[in-house]
Scaffold this motif. Structure first.
Motif, PDB file in Angstrom:
ATOM      1  N   ASP A  25      -4.970   6.534   7.454  1.00  0.00           N
ATOM      2  CA  ASP A  25      -4.217   5.502   6.800  1.00  0.00           C
ATOM      3  C   ASP A  25      -3.668   5.673   5.354  1.00  0.00           C
ATOM      4  O   ASP A  25      -4.660   5.485   4.589  1.00  0.00           O
ATOM      5  CB  ASP A  25      -5.026   4.088   6.961  1.00  0.00           C
ATOM      6  CG  ASP A  25      -4.280   3.222   6.999  1.00  0.00           C
ATOM      7  OD1 ASP A  25      -3.127   3.181   6.268  1.00  0.00           O
ATOM      8  OD2 ASP A  25      -4.497   2.010   7.278  1.00  0.00           O
ATOM      9  N   ARG A  26      -2.572   6.151   4.969  1.00  0.00           N
ATOM     10  CA  ARG A  26      -2.224   6.413   3.791  1.00  0.00           C
ATOM     11  C   ARG A  26      -1.294   5.384   3.167  1.00  0.00           C
ATOM     12  O   ARG A  26      -0.872   5.086   2.117  1.00  0.00           O
ATOM     13  CB  ARG A  26      -1.238   7.531   3.815  1.00  0.00           C
ATOM     14  CG  ARG A  26      -1.937   8.945   4.124  1.00  0.00           C
ATOM     15  CD  ARG A  26      -2.981   9.170   3.121  1.00  0.00           C
ATOM     16  NE  ARG A  26      -3.557  10.531   3.594  1.00  0.00           N
ATOM     17  CZ  ARG A  26      -4.883  10.646   3.597  1.00  0.00           C
ATOM     18  NH1 ARG A  26      -5.843   9.332   3.515  1.00  0.00           N
ATOM     19  NH2 ARG A  26      -5.555  11.692   3.800  1.00  0.00           N
ATOM     20  N   ARG A  27      -1.115   4.170   3.926  1.00  0.00           N
ATOM     21  CA  ARG A  27      -0.504   2.982   3.457  1.00  0.00           C
ATOM     22  C   ARG A  27      -1.017   2.460   1.969  1.00  0.00           C
ATOM     23  O   ARG A  27      -0.022   2.229   1.263  1.00  0.00           O
ATOM     24  CB  ARG A  27      -0.528   1.721   4.299  1.00  0.00           C
ATOM     25  CG  ARG A  27       0.216   2.026   5.787  1.00  0.00           C
ATOM     26  CD  ARG A  27      -0.075   0.847   6.836  1.00  0.00           C
ATOM     27  NE  ARG A  27      -1.659   0.735   6.996  1.00  0.00           N
ATOM     28  CZ  ARG A  27      -2.236  -0.228   7.377  1.00  0.00           C
ATOM     29  NH1 ARG A  27      -1.463  -1.528   7.786  1.00  0.00           N
ATOM     30  NH2 ARG A  27      -3.627  -0.347   7.594  1.00  0.00           N
ATOM     31  N   PRO A  28      -2.187   2.225   1.933  1.00  0.00           N
ATOM     32  CA  PRO A  28      -2.634   1.880   0.533  1.00  0.00           C
ATOM     33  C   PRO A  28      -2.162   2.619  -0.461  1.00  0.00           C
ATOM     34  O   PRO A  28      -1.709   2.078  -1.579  1.00  0.00           O
ATOM     35  CB  PRO A  28      -4.248   1.821   0.636  1.00  0.00           C
ATOM     36  CG  PRO A  28      -4.551   1.574   2.025  1.00  0.00           C
ATOM     37  CD  PRO A  28      -3.411   2.546   3.072  1.00  0.00           C
ATOM     38  N   GLY A  29      -2.209   3.725  -0.489  1.00  0.00           N
ATOM     39  CA  GLY A  29      -1.711   4.554  -1.675  1.00  0.00           C
ATOM     40  C   GLY A  29      -0.204   4.784  -1.681  1.00  0.00           C
ATOM     41  O   GLY A  29      -0.007   4.339  -3.178  1.00  0.00           O
ATOM     42  N   ARG A  30       0.649   4.636  -0.732  1.00  0.00           N
ATOM     43  CA  ARG A  30       2.042   4.417  -0.882  1.00  0.00           C
ATOM     44  C   ARG A  30       2.147   2.844  -1.557  1.00  0.00           C
ATOM     45  O   ARG A  30       2.940   2.985  -2.393  1.00  0.00           O
ATOM     46  CB  ARG A  30       2.731   4.625   0.396  1.00  0.00           C
ATOM     47  CG  ARG A  30       2.695   6.226   0.735  1.00  0.00           C
ATOM     48  CD  ARG A  30       3.602   6.384   1.823  1.00  0.00           C
ATOM     49  NE  ARG A  30       3.241   5.688   3.135  1.00  0.00           N
ATOM     50  CZ  ARG A  30       2.571   6.000   4.020  1.00  0.00           C
ATOM     51  NH1 ARG A  30       2.039   7.081   4.017  1.00  0.00           N
ATOM     52  NH2 ARG A  30       2.287   5.186   5.250  1.00  0.00           N
ATOM     53  N   THR A  31       1.678   1.857  -1.103  1.00  0.00           N
ATOM     54  CA  THR A  31       1.944   0.746  -1.426  1.00  0.00           C
ATOM     55  C   THR A  31       1.440   0.410  -2.674  1.00  0.00           C
ATOM     56  O   THR A  31       2.242  -0.151  -3.569  1.00  0.00           O
ATOM     57  CB  THR A  31       1.359  -0.474  -0.465  1.00  0.00           C
ATOM     58  OG1 THR A  31       1.499  -0.083   0.585  1.00  0.00           O
ATOM     59  CG2 THR A  31       1.471  -1.898  -1.035  1.00  0.00           C
ATOM     60  N   ALA A  32       0.291   1.064  -3.185  1.00  0.00           N
ATOM     61  CA  ALA A  32      -0.151   0.863  -4.704  1.00  0.00           C
ATOM     62  C   ALA A  32       0.713   1.403  -5.792  1.00  0.00           C
ATOM     63  O   ALA A  32       0.655   0.847  -6.945  1.00  0.00           O
ATOM     64  CB  ALA A  32      -1.489   1.318  -4.832  1.00  0.00           C
ATOM     65  N   ARG A  33       1.580   2.382  -5.393  1.00  0.00           N
ATOM     66  CA  ARG A  33       2.647   2.785  -6.418  1.00  0.00           C
ATOM     67  C   ARG A  33       3.313   1.679  -7.155  1.00  0.00           C
ATOM     68  O   ARG A  33       4.031   2.063  -8.162  1.00  0.00           O
ATOM     69  CB  ARG A  33       3.552   3.690  -5.764  1.00  0.00           C
ATOM     70  CG  ARG A  33       2.867   4.943  -5.373  1.00  0.00           C
ATOM     71  CD  ARG A  33       3.480   6.043  -4.494  1.00  0.00           C
ATOM     72  NE  ARG A  33       2.701   7.327  -3.858  1.00  0.00           N
ATOM     73  CZ  ARG A  33       3.267   8.013  -3.115  1.00  0.00           C
ATOM     74  NH1 ARG A  33       4.299   7.955  -2.645  1.00  0.00           N
ATOM     75  NH2 ARG A  33       2.250   8.948  -2.603  1.00  0.00           N
ATOM     76  N   THR A  34       3.763   0.721  -6.546  1.00  0.00           N
ATOM     77  CA  THR A  34       4.401  -0.480  -6.929  1.00  0.00           C
ATOM     78  C   THR A  34       3.499  -1.931  -7.413  1.00  0.00           C
ATOM     79  O   THR A  34       4.217  -2.757  -7.479  1.00  0.00           O
ATOM     80  CB  THR A  34       5.699  -1.013  -6.144  1.00  0.00           C
ATOM     81  OG1 THR A  34       5.224  -1.172  -4.996  1.00  0.00           O
ATOM     82  CG2 THR A  34       6.610   0.323  -6.146  1.00  0.00           C
ATOM     83  N   HIS A  35       2.361  -1.464  -7.653  1.00  0.00           N
ATOM     84  CA  HIS A  35       1.457  -2.374  -7.832  1.00  0.00           C
ATOM     85  C   HIS A  35       0.523  -1.980  -9.267  1.00  0.00           C
ATOM     86  O   HIS A  35       0.429  -0.744  -9.407  1.00  0.00           O
ATOM     87  CB  HIS A  35       0.358  -2.846  -6.971  1.00  0.00           C
ATOM     88  CG  HIS A  35       0.988  -3.595  -5.854  1.00  0.00           C
ATOM     89  ND1 HIS A  35       1.774  -2.949  -4.937  1.00  0.00           N
ATOM     90  CD2 HIS A  35       0.807  -4.821  -5.104  1.00  0.00           C
ATOM     91  CE1 HIS A  35       2.368  -3.757  -3.977  1.00  0.00           C
ATOM     92  NE2 HIS A  35       1.734  -4.879  -4.018  1.00  0.00           N
ATOM     93  N   ASP A  36       0.102  -2.817 -10.017  1.00  0.00           N
ATOM     94  CA  ASP A  36      -0.352  -2.598 -11.380  1.00  0.00           C
ATOM     95  C   ASP A  36      -1.955  -2.117 -11.292  1.00  0.00           C
ATOM     96  O   ASP A  36      -2.262  -1.272 -11.903  1.00  0.00           O
ATOM     97  CB  ASP A  36      -0.600  -3.817 -12.396  1.00  0.00           C
ATOM     98  CG  ASP A  36       0.799  -4.185 -12.855  1.00  0.00           C
ATOM     99  OD1 ASP A  36       1.575  -3.392 -13.169  1.00  0.00           O
ATOM    100  OD2 ASP A  36       1.078  -5.332 -12.849  1.00  0.00           O
ATOM    101  N   LEU A  37      -2.602  -2.439 -10.216  1.00  0.00           N
ATOM    102  CA  LEU A  37      -4.072  -2.190  -9.959  1.00  0.00           C
ATOM    103  C   LEU A  37      -4.385  -2.428  -8.366  1.00  0.00           C
ATOM    104  O   LEU A  37      -3.799  -3.386  -7.664  1.00  0.00           O
ATOM    105  CB  LEU A  37      -4.799  -3.358 -10.773  1.00  0.00           C
ATOM    106  CG  LEU A  37      -6.510  -3.144 -10.706  1.00  0.00           C
ATOM    107  CD1 LEU A  37      -6.796  -1.800 -11.465  1.00  0.00           C
ATOM    108  CD2 LEU A  37      -6.951  -4.199 -11.340  1.00  0.00           C
ATOM    109  N   SER A  38      -5.093  -1.359  -7.821  1.00  0.00           N
ATOM    110  CA  SER A  38      -5.746  -1.558  -6.513  1.00  0.00           C
ATOM    111  C   SER A  38      -7.165  -1.822  -6.649  1.00  0.00           C
ATOM    112  O   SER A  38      -7.918  -1.382  -7.913  1.00  0.00           O
ATOM    113  CB  SER A  38      -5.671  -0.208  -5.717  1.00  0.00           C
ATOM    114  OG  SER A  38      -4.361  -0.119  -5.502  1.00  0.00           O
ATOM    115  N   ILE A  39      -7.650  -2.766  -5.930  1.00  0.00           N
ATOM    116  CA  ILE A  39      -9.190  -3.205  -5.713  1.00  0.00           C
ATOM    117  C   ILE A  39      -9.801  -2.919  -4.509  1.00  0.00           C
ATOM    118  O   ILE A  39      -9.309  -3.194  -3.455  1.00  0.00           O
ATOM    119  CB  ILE A  39      -9.148  -4.821  -6.238  1.00  0.00           C
ATOM    120  CG1 ILE A  39      -8.609  -5.200  -7.593  1.00  0.00           C
ATOM    121  CG2 ILE A  39     -10.771  -5.160  -6.186  1.00  0.00           C
ATOM    122  CD1 ILE A  39      -8.481  -6.502  -7.670  1.00  0.00           C
TER     123      ILE A  39
END
Length: 200
Positions: A25-39
């Motif tokens: 599942d690579r969705r989180p990595g791709r989505t995080a590119r347009t977010h300031d921070l992942s938790i």
């Protein structure tokens, strides 16, 4: 919960949540590119969550906040420890972490003197000076190896001094992430006992 906190403080926000239980599942990595921070919450031995951390660190270009699953208290920033070795990943992580470091009461920039050229004497002082120019209350410190694994020594030192968060850079690319996490970062993630802010 993150959305509630942002709303309570008047912070404009957009929260995207995933429950990840598949290796590919690579969705989180791709989505995080347009977010300031992942938790990411991480428990000891949770391979799925750790792979998600790896994908976020190496696939998003953004910082990742890893919270131990055992942590029940809110994250506070009374004292932050920065693991510093004067490398490119450490420098990028330091820059990405600036908004968080500016909220801390004290920041210790810690170098482990292993004899590497990059981590030469004075490099922790240079990083601390950089942070102070940005208004961060930073203090340099150099440790001598004491026989423990470098990652364990850094984390245990941070804990003994009351740190609430450790900031560190991770090395490499997705193709070699298993090798990368064989070092300090892997030690920190194998037994998560201190919140970590990680970037590549």
């Amino acid at each position: 919960m993150v959305a509630d906190i942002c709303a309570a403080h008047g912070v404009e926000h957009h929260v995207t949540s995933y429950v990840v239980d598949q290796v590919a599942d690579r969705r989180p990595g791709r989505t995080a590119r347009t977010h300031d921070l992942s938790i990411v919450g991480l428990a000891e031995g949770d391979g799925d969550a750790r792979r998600t951390v790896e994908d976020l660190v190496f696939g998003s270009g953004r910082p990742v906040l890893v919270l131990p699953a055992s942590q029940v208290e809110p994250l506070v920033l009374n004292r932050v420890c920065v693991a510093w070795d004067h490398s490119e990943p450490a420098a990028r992580t330091l820059s990405l972490a600036l908004p968080i470091l500016k909220c801390a009461e004290r920041v210790d920039v810690v170098t482990l003197d292993t004899g590497r050229v990059q981590a030469a004497p004075g490099s922790a002082r240079a990083a601390a000076n950089y942070l102070r120019r940005h208004g961060v209350p930073a203090h340099p410190r150099t440790l001598s190896p004491d026989g423990r694994k470098p990652g364990a020594q850094l984390i245990e030192t941070a804990l003994s001094e009351g740190a609430n968060l450790m900031v560190m850079g991770a090395y490499g690319t997705p193709r070699v992430k298993e090798l990368v996490f064989g070092g300090v970062t892997r030690t920190a993630l194998e037994k998560p006992i201190l919140p970590l802010l990680i970037a590549n």
